[in-house]
Design an enzyme around this catalytic site. Structure first.
Site, PDB file in Angstrom:
ATOM      1  CG  ASP A 166      -2.162   0.849   0.990  1.00 35.39           C
ATOM      2  OD1 ASP A 166      -3.150   0.692   1.718  1.00 35.39           O
ATOM      3  OD2 ASP A 166      -2.117   1.694   0.064  1.00 35.39           O
TER       4      ASP A 166
HETATM    5  C1  GLC Z   1      -4.338   4.378  -0.114  1.00 37.66           C
HETATM    6  C2  GLC Z   1      -5.216   3.180   0.095  1.00 37.66           C
HETATM    7  C3  GLC Z   1      -5.214   2.230  -1.074  1.00 37.66           C
HETATM    8  C4  GLC Z   1      -5.078   3.003  -2.353  1.00 37.66           C
HETATM    9  C5  GLC Z   1      -3.716   3.637  -2.373  1.00 37.66           C
HETATM   10  C6  GLC Z   1      -3.487   4.490  -3.613  1.00 37.66           C
HETATM   11  O1  GLC Z   1      -3.637   4.729   1.048  1.00 37.66           O
HETATM   12  O2  GLC Z   1      -5.022   2.450   1.301  1.00 37.66           O
HETATM   13  O3  GLC Z   1      -6.432   1.485  -1.033  1.00 37.66           O
HETATM   14  O4  GLC Z   1      -5.250   2.142  -3.477  1.00 37.66           O
HETATM   15  O5  GLC Z   1      -3.470   4.419  -1.225  1.00 37.66           O
HETATM   16  O6  GLC Z   1      -4.314   5.601  -3.586  1.00 37.66           O
END
Ligand code: GLC
Length: 744
Positions: free
Chosen positions: A267
């Site tokens: 993430d």
């Molecule tokens: C965020 C989320 C994830 C998302 C990523 C990109 O923090 O946890 O679900 O796809 O960042 O935006």
């Protein structure tokens, strides 16, 4: 010659007899036809062999956040000399997460879950993937399947409810639909990322059996049935180790036990703390990453650029591990079709097709929770009769102009601007105050759609700020329709499950919604409540209203879909993907701790409806519940189990009402009493459409693994011995049609 054909021929495996592959007597050569997997593996191996160390490092980390030429969440520069294209990634939970591109805001994933329709899930993934590719993205970051253990979780709207089998089966179909458009699908957030409070530092503490039978199960089903190219590991710790640095999760279970061939992506921003730990645990790609690890991103450290190169050169990360990371990336690109057919930005978004799909998804996902006649009357308020209704009062929820949607990375920018001004512009929310506290509203007016349905009726609107005026007007009308809205967002959990007010959601609410509904219900002849929520809500007024329709966040055509259901042009067929409690005190935890970083899953297997069943607590509306404008009966239920424990359930479903409709026939299993399980679990279902009076013989085959428990001594699935009880019906507690049945 077509390169694919070449690789097919060159890639064809030749199996020979013991005497070798040459000619001569008694030899047989059989050409084992290549498969899509072997072709992808061969391509990846051939490319990997040509790559320099720097090129390998380049492919395993992002180049920053939102700074790509096409926007989106992240990107990895391509390697032109090897035919590896620029790799652009966008969020896509409920549509493409970009601004100003006329993309389609879909109903939220929780709405898709409420449809209980695997075909719809395929179409949902397919439709969003078409828009991703048109904008140049090779990967979509949808596919959230964290379970609704905690209904206050701010991201509940992005996920697929409380049951692992429902979530897993639907996300598998969404994945296949996404891949059908040559876009890499994602499952996230792996794993046990089940609340937003302290999401970057909290530690989910869970026993092995609960983890396997509940929280990892939607990922297991999704990986095995959908074969996603990407699994995103989560920010939180699991049993003391960061999920993205957790060898048990990433390597032992995901890659070795489940045979996952794709890539594990972190993430964004704060999911890693150590290059070597992450790489050797099984992480394959760091996002958002940075062009320079010494600088990091937004002041946060990154770990898979220069730091990884140094680790490989020093041997603390074996070159073989780096090669595996790159191989997984390349074989995913080949397997999904990105190498042969790289997405190109600048395509056109088919808005009409997107809107038509969004309308269908919304229509199929709405859940009619209650629909009862007023005292002294025999006619239920819904469906409204456009020909005879004379006066309707529509109240609150900005129903005059819009429908609500969720916040955070799952939010999709409106095509034509926000329909509702924020009451507190500039307010931010969450652990890191990352996200705007102002809700997204789509210009899709339920009021306009209701007026269009009943052109001869007088339809008036009150915004809800003056409850007395609204109630007085409601008293004079044939029916009052009150809208209740509950905004959710990433990075912040709800403080409670009440419909929010100006205290709990000051940026989006200006009055007490529960008080408004109660005031109207006290005066109106008939009261219909329409809910636009991302999760369960408590309903202190439920006994005083006639009907409740859960519309979720219904997407860009939500207003139309709501009117279609209210007037019966669509017969509601949605079923709850999560339990709605009477009161929060009935939940396993009465609040989310803001201080303790240890999130203890003390309820174990008794999560969601399993909790309510085990504790014999009556919910407000049970998991799997949803009414129709017609009725269904079940008869002739028979079950049989083969020697391997595979179950067959046969029954006849009949539409005994006066109009066509669809029923989600659900099968639950009560495992043997000595198996230590909650009273029942969902093991299968089928959504069946029937004309009035029609009936259908239904036969469901349910694999033994759906009836198994996780044996923590052998660390494997085990079919328990003893007598099972099977239930078939229209909800987890539909007494009229549940039939307790003993199988093996
Ligand atoms: C965020 C989320 C994830 C998302 C990523 C990109 O923090 O946890 O679900 O796809 O960042 O935006």
């Amino acid at each position: 010659m077509n390169p694919t054909l070449t690789s097919l021929i060159s890639g064809a495996l030749v199996a020979c007899t013991l005497t070798g592959c040459g000619g001569g007597d008694n030899t047989q050569t059989t050409v084992v036809q290549p498969t899509a997997d072997t072709v992808a593996d061969d391509k990846a191996s051939a490319l990997l062999a040509q790559m320099t160390l720097d090129e390998k490092i380049q492919l395993v980390h992002g180049n920053g956040f939102g700074n790509s030429p096409v926007g989106g969440a992240g990107w990895i520069p391509g390697i032109a000399r090897l035919g590896i294209p620029e790799l652009y990634t966008a969020d896509s939970a409920a549509g493409v997460g970009v601004t100003g591109k006329n993309v389609t805001p879909m109903p939220a994933p929780i709405a898709l879950a409420a449809s209980w329709d695997p075909k719809l899930a395929f179409e949902y993934g397919e439709t969003i993937a078409k828009e991703l590719r048109a904008l140049g993205f090779y990967e979509g970051l949808g596919g959230g399947v964290n379970l609704a253990r905690e209904p206050r979780n701010g991201r509940n709207f992005e996920y697929m409810g409380e049951d692992p089998v429902l979530a897993g089966e639907l996300v598998a179909q969404r994945t296949i639909g996404t891949h059908s458009q040559k876009v890499v699908a994602t499952l996230k957030h792996y794993a046990l990322n089940d609340q937003e409070v302290n999401r970057f530092t909290s530690n989910s503490e869970v026993d092995e059996r609960t983890m396997r039978e509940l929280y990892l199960l939607p990922f297991e089903i999704g990986v095995k049935q959908g074969e996603p190219g990407n699994v995103m590991c989560s920010y939180n710790l699991v049993n003391g180790l960061h999920a993205c640095q957790n060898p048990y999760l990433l390597t032992d279970v995901l890659k070795k036990e489940w045979g996952f061939k794709g890539k594990v992506q972190s993430d964004w921003f704060l999911a890693l703390t150590d290059t070597v730990q992450a790489a050797t645990a099984g992480l394959d790609e760091e996002q958002a990453g940075s062009p320079d690890d010494s600088a990091g991103i937004f002041g946060w450290p990154t770990f898979f650029n220069q730091k990884l190169k140094t680790a490989v050169q020093s041997g603390s990360v074996p070159l073989s591990r780096l090669n595996d990371m790159v191989f997984r990336k390349l074989r995913t690109l080949a397997r999904v079709g990105i190498l042969e057919s790289p997405p190109k930005a600048g395509g056109t978004i088919d808005q009409a097709a997107g809107s038509a799909a969004a309308l269908k998804f919304a229509q199929q996902s709405m859940v009619l929770l209650k629909n009862t006649a007023s005292t002294g009357s025999t006619s239920k308020p819904l469906p409204l009769n456009a020909g005879s209704v004379r006066s309707i009062v529509v109240i609150g929820g900005h129903a005059d102009v819009a429908v609500l949607s969720g916040g955070g990375s799952a939010s999709v920018a409106p095509r034509d601007g926000d329909a509702v001004p924020c009451l507190k512009p500039g307010t931010v929310v969450g652990n890191l105050n990352l996200f705007n506290a102002c809700a997204t509203w789509y210009k899709s007016s339920p009021l306009d759609a209701i007026r269009a349905k009943a052109p001869t009726a007088t339809v008036t609107y009150f915004d809800g700020n003056d409850a007395v005026a609204a109630a007085t007007a409601a008293a004079a009308a044939d029916v009052a329709i009150v809208f209740g809205t509950q905004w959710q967002t990433e990075d912040a959990d709800l403080s409670n499950l009440s419909l929010p007010d100006a205290v709990t959601d000051p940026a989006n609410q200006s009055y007490d919604q529960n008080a408004l509904i109660a005031a109207v219900a006290a005066k109106a002849k008939q009261t219909v409540v329409v809910l636009e929520t991302g999760t369960a809500v408590t309903m202190p007024w439920v006994g005083n209203v006639n009907s409740v329709l859960e519309a979720w966040y219904p997407g860009v055509k939500g207003g139309q879909a709501i009117a279609d259901v209210l007037f019966g042009d669509v017969n509601p067929s949605g079923k709850l993907p999560q339990t709605f409690p009477v009161r929060e005190a009935d939940l396993p935890q009465t609040a989310i701790s803001k201080t303790s970083l240890n999130v203890q899953y003390l309820e174990g297997l008794a999560m969601g409806y399993r909790w309510f069943d085990a504790r014999q607590i009556t919910p407000l509306f049970p998991f799997g519940h949803g009414l129709s404008y017609t009725d269904f009966s079940y008869s002739g239920i028979q079950t049989s189990m083969d020697a391997a424990g595979n179950l067959t359930v046969n029954f006849t479903l009949k539409n005994i009402g006066g109009r066509a409709g669809a029923e989600v026939a659900q099968v639950y299993a009560g495992l043997p009493s000595n198996s230590g399980e909650p009273p029942k679990r969902l093991v299968g279902w089928q959504k069946i459409s029937l004309a009035a009076g029609a009936s259908q013989a239904v036969s469901l085959t349910i694999k033994a693994e759906r009836l198994s428990v996780w044996d923590t001594s052998k660390h494997q699935w085990q079919l328990p011995s003893g007598s099972f009880t099977f239930y078939v019906g229209g909800s987890s507690r539909d007494n009229q049609s549940l039939v307790a049945f003993s199988g093996k």
